[in-house]
Motif scaffolding. Structure first.
Motif, PDB file in Angstrom:
ATOM      1  N   ARG A  41       0.838  -1.196   0.000  1.00  0.00           N
ATOM      2  CA  ARG A  41       0.000   0.000   0.000  1.00  0.00           C
ATOM      3  C   ARG A  41       0.875   1.249   0.000  1.00  0.00           C
ATOM      4  O   ARG A  41       1.860   1.348   0.736  1.00  0.00           O
ATOM      5  N   TYR A  42       0.511   2.220  -0.832  1.00  0.00           N
ATOM      6  CA  TYR A  42       1.259   3.474  -0.935  1.00  0.00           C
ATOM      7  C   TYR A  42       0.812   4.428   0.171  1.00  0.00           C
ATOM      8  O   TYR A  42      -0.390   4.607   0.399  1.00  0.00           O
ATOM      9  N   ILE A  43       1.774   5.007   0.863  1.00  0.00           N
ATOM     10  CA  ILE A  43       1.467   5.944   1.946  1.00  0.00           C
ATOM     11  C   ILE A  43       1.451   7.358   1.394  1.00  0.00           C
ATOM     12  O   ILE A  43       2.473   7.855   0.898  1.00  0.00           O
ATOM     13  N   LYS A  44       0.314   7.998   1.469  1.00  0.00           N
ATOM     14  CA  LYS A  44       0.181   9.379   1.033  1.00  0.00           C
ATOM     15  C   LYS A  44      -0.012  10.255   2.259  1.00  0.00           C
ATOM     16  O   LYS A  44      -0.950  10.077   3.020  1.00  0.00           O
ATOM     17  N   ARG A  45       0.894  11.217   2.456  1.00  0.00           N
ATOM     18  CA  ARG A  45       0.852  12.032   3.661  1.00  0.00           C
ATOM     19  C   ARG A  45      -0.328  13.002   3.675  1.00  0.00           C
ATOM     20  O   ARG A  45      -0.937  13.243   4.700  1.00  0.00           O
ATOM     21  N   ASP A  46      -0.636  13.587   2.513  1.00  0.00           N
ATOM     22  CA  ASP A  46      -1.690  14.603   2.448  1.00  0.00           C
ATOM     23  C   ASP A  46      -2.981  13.997   1.928  1.00  0.00           C
ATOM     24  O   ASP A  46      -2.985  13.245   0.955  1.00  0.00           O
ATOM     25  N   GLU A  47      -4.076  14.353   2.578  1.00  0.00           N
ATOM     26  CA  GLU A  47      -5.377  13.851   2.143  1.00  0.00           C
ATOM     27  C   GLU A  47      -5.800  14.468   0.820  1.00  0.00           C
ATOM     28  O   GLU A  47      -6.420  13.842  -0.020  1.00  0.00           O
ATOM     29  N   ASP A  84      -4.897  16.770  -2.770  1.00  0.00           N
ATOM     30  CA  ASP A  84      -3.811  17.058  -3.694  1.00  0.00           C
ATOM     31  C   ASP A  84      -3.262  18.455  -3.421  1.00  0.00           C
ATOM     32  O   ASP A  84      -4.019  19.419  -3.273  1.00  0.00           O
TER      33      ASP A  84
END
Length: 470
Positions: free
Chosen positions: A81-87, A89
Motif C-alpha cells: 500500500r502506498y502511503i500518502k501524507r496529504d489527504e 492534492d
C-alpha cells in the motif's frame, strides 16, 4: 469485476481500457490476492476480442500487478500500500509555473546583450555539413562520446584559436562542453573549498553566483580604465582570478598590454595561482586587428582559456570549450575521465566540417561587417536623438557598448519604465556583484546590446528608448 468497455473511434483502445480498470481495482485493494478470470472468459464477459484481453494482461504482468502460475492462470500480486501524507492534492506552487514561449512577454524593442542574430546564420550550409556527418560518421555517432569531445574537432579548434587568438595548445588540452558555466563548474569542483577567488566588479553575474553557490570565498574586484585592478587583487589575495581582458563585460574595456603583463606577473609569483580568461566575444573587432589572448603571453601555464560558439553561431547549440594547462588537465581527467556529457555529437562533428572547410571563418567575417554597420547606425541614431544627454563609450569591439545617460531617473525607475513599455534594457546595476553607490549624480550607465536588433527597427528602438526619459 464490474466495469464497462466504451467502444468507438474516439475512445481509448480497448486493451488500454481493460488494463486501466484492472490496475485501478488492484490499487484500490478490491482484487487483493484474487485469481483473475481466464483471458477467454473475460473476453466473453466484456464482449471484446481475446487479443485485447491478452494485451491488457501482458501489460499488467510486465508492470508487476499480476503474476501467472503455469496451468492455473493469472493472480493478483500482493501490492504494498502506498502511503500518502496529504489527504488532498497539493496545488503546484505558483512561483514555479512557466509560460510557453508564445505566451511570454514579447518585446517591442530590444537592447539585449544576450541574444545573437539568427536571421543571418547559414542554416543551409549547416544542414549540408550535418548531412555529410550522417553519411560518413555513423560509427562515431553510434558510440559514446569522448569525455572531452571528438579529438578531430579539438584539432580543428586548436588550429583555429592559434591563428585567430594566438592560443598555444594541443588538442589534448581542450575540453568541449555544453556551455562555459558547466565547464567552470567541473573545473572548480576539483579545487579546495577554501580557495580564494576574485572576479571583476561589475562583471558576469553567472560566474559570481556559480562560485558563491559552490561555497568558494569570492571577492568582487573593482576596475579602473585599464581593466581589473591589480592593487585590489593584491589586497584580496586570491588564488584564482576570473577576467574578460579582450572586451570586459559589461564595460567593454580592452585590457592593454601593460595590465596584462602585470596580471601575469601576479600569477607567476606563486605556482598555485591561476587566471581564467573568458574570451566570450573576442571574434568581433571593428576597425582594429584581433587582440592576442592573455593565454598567448603566458609562459608559466597559469592561464585557463575559455571560448564559446554561442556569440558567433547560435546560443542554442550550446558549444563551449576550455584550454587547460597540463597539470590541471591531469586532475580533470582523473575526476571526469568517464564523464558522459556535452553537446550533441551530430552538432560537434558538423562544427568540425564547418571550421575545416572555411565556412566558420567566412561566417564570422560576414557577421563582423554586418554588426559593424548595424552598430554604427545605432550609435548615430543615439547621438542624433539624445545629443549632449548621452555619452557613448565607443570601444570598437563586441556585441554591446556602455552609455552614460544624463537623467534624473533612478535605476529602478528606468528598469520599471522599460518593462512597462516592452523594452528589453539592462542597466549597469544588474552587473554589480555587491551593493554599489554610483558617484556620478544624474548619470546612469546603460548596457546597449545590438546583435538581436532588427535592421529596420534601429530608429524605432531608439525612439522608444527616448520615450523612457521624456
Amino acid at each position: 469485476m464490474f466495469f464497462h468497455i466504451e467502444k468507438g473511434a474516439e475512445q481509448p483502445a480497448i486493451y488500454k481500457q481493460i488494463y486501466t480498470h484492472l490496475r485501478d481495482l488492484i490499487l484500490d485493494d478490491q482484487l487483493s490476492k484474487k485469481k483473475l478470470p481466464s483471458k477467454r472468459k473475460l473476453a466473453q464477459d466484456l464482449e471484446v476480442s481475446l487479443n485485447s484481453v491478452a494485451h491488457a494482461y501482458e501489460q499488467l504482468l510486465a508492470e508487476g500487478y499480476i503474476y501467472s502460475a503455469e496451468r492455473k492462470g493469472y493472480f493478483v500480486e500482493d501490492i504494498t500500500r502506498y502511503i500518502k501524507r496529504d489527504e488532498e492534492d497539493v496545488p503546484f506552487p505558483e512561483e514555479l509555473k512557466e509560460e510557453r514561449m508564445n505566451d511570454r512577454f514579447q518585446p517591442e524593442a530590444t537592447f539585449s546583450h544576450i541574444a545573437t542574430d539568427a536571421e543571418h546564420f547559414p542554416f543551409k550550409k549547416w544542414r549540408k555539413y550535418q548531412q555529410k556527418v550522417m553519411e560518413h560518421h555513423r560509427t562515431q555517432l553510434a558510440l559514446l562520446p569522448h569525455p572531452q569531445g571528438p579529438y578531430e574537432l579539438r584539432e580543428s579548434i586548436a588550429t583555429m584559436i592559434a591563428l585567430t587568438r594566438g592560443v598555444r595548445t594541443r588538442p589534448e588540452q581542450i575540453v568541449i562542453g555544453s556551455g562555459t558555466q558547466p565547464l567552470i563548474h567541473k573545473l572548480m569542483s576539483l579545487q579546495a573549498k577554501d580557495t580564494q577567488v576574485a572576479v571583476e566588479n561589475p562583471g558576469y553575474q553567472r560566474f559570481y553566483h556559480l562560485l558563491k553557490n559552490m561555497g568558494f570565498p569570492v571577492s568582487p574586484v573593482g576596475l579602473d580604465h585599464q581593466g581589473i585592478s591589480i592593487q585590489e587583487i593584491r589586497e584580496s589575495d586570491p588564488q584564482w582570478v576570473f577576467v574578460t581582458p579582450s572586451h570586459q563585460f559589461p564595460t567593454g574595456t580592452i585590457m592593454p598590454i601593460n595590465r596584462r603583463i602585470e596580471l601575469l606577473n601576479w600569477a607567476a609569483e606563486s605556482p598555485g595561482r591561476y587566471i581564467v580568461e573568458d574570451d566570450y566575444d573576442s571574434e568581433f573587432k571593428y576597425g582594429t586587428d584581433h587582440i592576442p589572448s592573455l593565454q598567448s603571453l603566458d609562459q608559466n601555464q597559469q592561464v585557463i582559456y575559455t571560448g564559446t560558439f554561442s556569440k558567433t553561431l547560435l546560443p542554442s547549440l550550446r558549444i563551449s570549450y576550455m584550454v587547460l594547462p597540463p597539470n590541471l588537465l591531469k586532475s580533470y581527467r582523473n575526476a571526469f575521465g568517464d564523464w558522459i556529457d556535452g553537446p550533441s555529437g551530430l552538432n560537434l562533428w558538423t562544427l568540425k566540417y564547418f571550421i575545416d572547410e572555411g565556412e566558420y571563418g567566412r561566417h564570422v567575417k560576414r557577421m563582423n561587417a554586418y554588426y559593424k554597420a548595424k552598430r554604427a547606425t545605432l550609435i548615430r541614431e543615439l547621438r542624433q536623438t539624445f545629443q549632449d544627454r548621452i555619452t557613448i563609450h565607443n570601444i570598437p569591439a563586441g556585441l554591446h557598448f556602455l552609455v552614460d545617460m544624463d537623467t534624473s531617473l533612478s535605476y529602478s525607475e528606468i528598469e520599471e519604465r522599460a518593462k512597462d513599455n516592452k523594452i528589453i534594457l539592462y542597466t549597469i546595476r544588474r552587473f554589480f556583484l555587491q551593493d554599489y553607490e554610483m558617484t556620478e549624480k544624474g548619470k546612469k550607465k546603460l548596457v546597449i546590446g545590438f546583435a538581436n536588433m532588427e535592421d529596420d527597427k534601429v530608429r524605432e528602438s531608439v525612439r522608444r528608448l527616448a520615450s523612457l526619459f521624456s
